[in-house]
Motif scaffolding. Structure first.
Motif, PDB file in Angstrom:
ATOM      1  N   SER A   1      30.286   7.425  13.757  1.00  0.00           N
ATOM      2  CA  SER A   1      31.249   7.909  14.751  1.00  0.00           C
ATOM      3  C   SER A   1      32.157   6.783  15.246  1.00  0.00           C
ATOM      4  CB  SER A   1      30.522   8.563  15.927  1.00  0.00           C
ATOM      5  OG  SER A   1      29.673   7.635  16.562  1.00  0.00           O
ATOM      6  N   GLU A   2      31.614   5.578  15.332  1.00  0.00           N
ATOM      7  CA  GLU A   2      32.411   4.416  15.742  1.00  0.00           C
ATOM      8  C   GLU A   2      33.486   4.111  14.707  1.00  0.00           C
ATOM      9  OE1 GLU A   2      31.681  -0.241  17.078  1.00  0.00           O
ATOM     10  OE2 GLU A   2      30.032   0.901  16.216  1.00  0.00           O
ATOM     11  N   LEU A   3      33.096   4.109  13.429  1.00  0.00           N
ATOM     12  CA  LEU A   3      34.058   3.862  12.356  1.00  0.00           C
ATOM     13  C   LEU A   3      35.101   4.970  12.311  1.00  0.00           C
ATOM     14  CD1 LEU A   3      35.086   2.296   9.913  1.00  0.00           C
ATOM     15  CD2 LEU A   3      33.411   3.533   8.516  1.00  0.00           C
TER      16      LEU A   3
ATOM     17  N   GLY B   1      36.144   6.790  14.699  1.00  0.00           N
ATOM     18  CA  GLY B   1      37.039   6.602  15.838  1.00  0.00           C
ATOM     19  C   GLY B   1      38.131   5.588  15.538  1.00  0.00           C
ATOM     20  N   LEU B   2      37.758   4.494  14.878  1.00  0.00           N
ATOM     21  CA  LEU B   2      38.756   3.493  14.507  1.00  0.00           C
ATOM     22  C   LEU B   2      39.725   4.042  13.467  1.00  0.00           C
ATOM     23  CD1 LEU B   2      36.640   0.216  14.280  1.00  0.00           C
ATOM     24  CD2 LEU B   2      38.369   0.812  15.994  1.00  0.00           C
TER      25      LEU B   2
ATOM     26  N   ILE C   1      34.938  -4.255  12.651  1.00  0.00           N
ATOM     27  CA  ILE C   1      33.715  -3.555  13.046  1.00  0.00           C
ATOM     28  C   ILE C   1      32.525  -4.270  12.411  1.00  0.00           C
ATOM     29  CG2 ILE C   1      33.862  -1.858  11.180  1.00  0.00           C
ATOM     30  CD1 ILE C   1      32.761   0.220  13.178  1.00  0.00           C
TER      31      ILE C   1
ATOM     32  N   CYS D   1      35.060  -4.400   7.817  1.00  0.00           N
ATOM     33  CA  CYS D   1      33.680  -3.946   8.026  1.00  0.00           C
ATOM     34  C   CYS D   1      32.764  -5.031   7.492  1.00  0.00           C
ATOM     35  CB  CYS D   1      33.417  -2.637   7.292  1.00  0.00           C
ATOM     36  SG  CYS D   1      34.468  -1.286   7.792  1.00  0.00           S
TER      37      CYS D   1
ATOM     38  N   ASP E   1      41.735  -4.140  12.740  1.00  0.00           N
ATOM     39  CA  ASP E   1      40.570  -4.063  13.623  1.00  0.00           C
ATOM     40  C   ASP E   1      39.375  -4.627  12.883  1.00  0.00           C
ATOM     41  OD1 ASP E   1      39.026  -3.408  15.944  1.00  0.00           O
ATOM     42  OD2 ASP E   1      40.316  -1.663  16.245  1.00  0.00           O
TER      43      ASP E   1
ATOM     44  N   PHE F   1      26.863  -0.215  12.037  1.00  0.00           N
ATOM     45  CA  PHE F   1      27.654   0.515  13.007  1.00  0.00           C
ATOM     46  C   PHE F   1      27.382   2.005  12.850  1.00  0.00           C
ATOM     47  CE2 PHE F   1      30.254  -0.523   9.294  1.00  0.00           C
ATOM     48  CZ  PHE F   1      30.571   0.735   8.821  1.00  0.00           C
ATOM     49  N   GLU F   2      27.706   2.738  13.880  1.00  0.00           N
ATOM     50  CA  GLU F   2      27.562   4.182  13.838  1.00  0.00           C
ATOM     51  C   GLU F   2      28.775   4.772  13.125  1.00  0.00           C
ATOM     52  OE1 GLU F   2      25.009   6.074  15.011  1.00  0.00           O
ATOM     53  OE2 GLU F   2      23.961   4.212  15.507  1.00  0.00           O
TER      54      GLU F   2
END
Length: 65
Positions: free
Chosen positions: A55-57, A59-60, A48, A27, A46, A52-53
């Motif tokens: 919800s995006e985090l 999801g990962l 990011i 991150c 991954d 960031f949102e």
């Protein structure tokens, strides 16, 4: 992080047998191509980019647990 960056943390995690296979999502505010490639070469699970949102985090996180 004083005196150490995320790439060094990742390097240390990958070199220790107890954490070598731990999923790591980097991150960071570094969105440049060279930083992303460095993370890939360092075997980050991954990557990011901030901001960031949540919800995006999430999801990962769900993807890797």
């Amino acid at each position: 992080m004083p005196g150490i960056d995320g790439f060094e943390v990742l390097k240390r995690l990958r070199s220790a047998s107890a954490t070598a296979l731990t999923n790591v999502i980097m991150c960071t505010a570094r969105g440049d191509t060279s930083s992303i490639l460095k993370a890939e070469k360092s075997y980050a699970t991954d990557y990011i980019i901030k901001p960031f949102e949540l919800s995006e985090l999430m999801g990962l996180i769900r993807k890797y647990i």
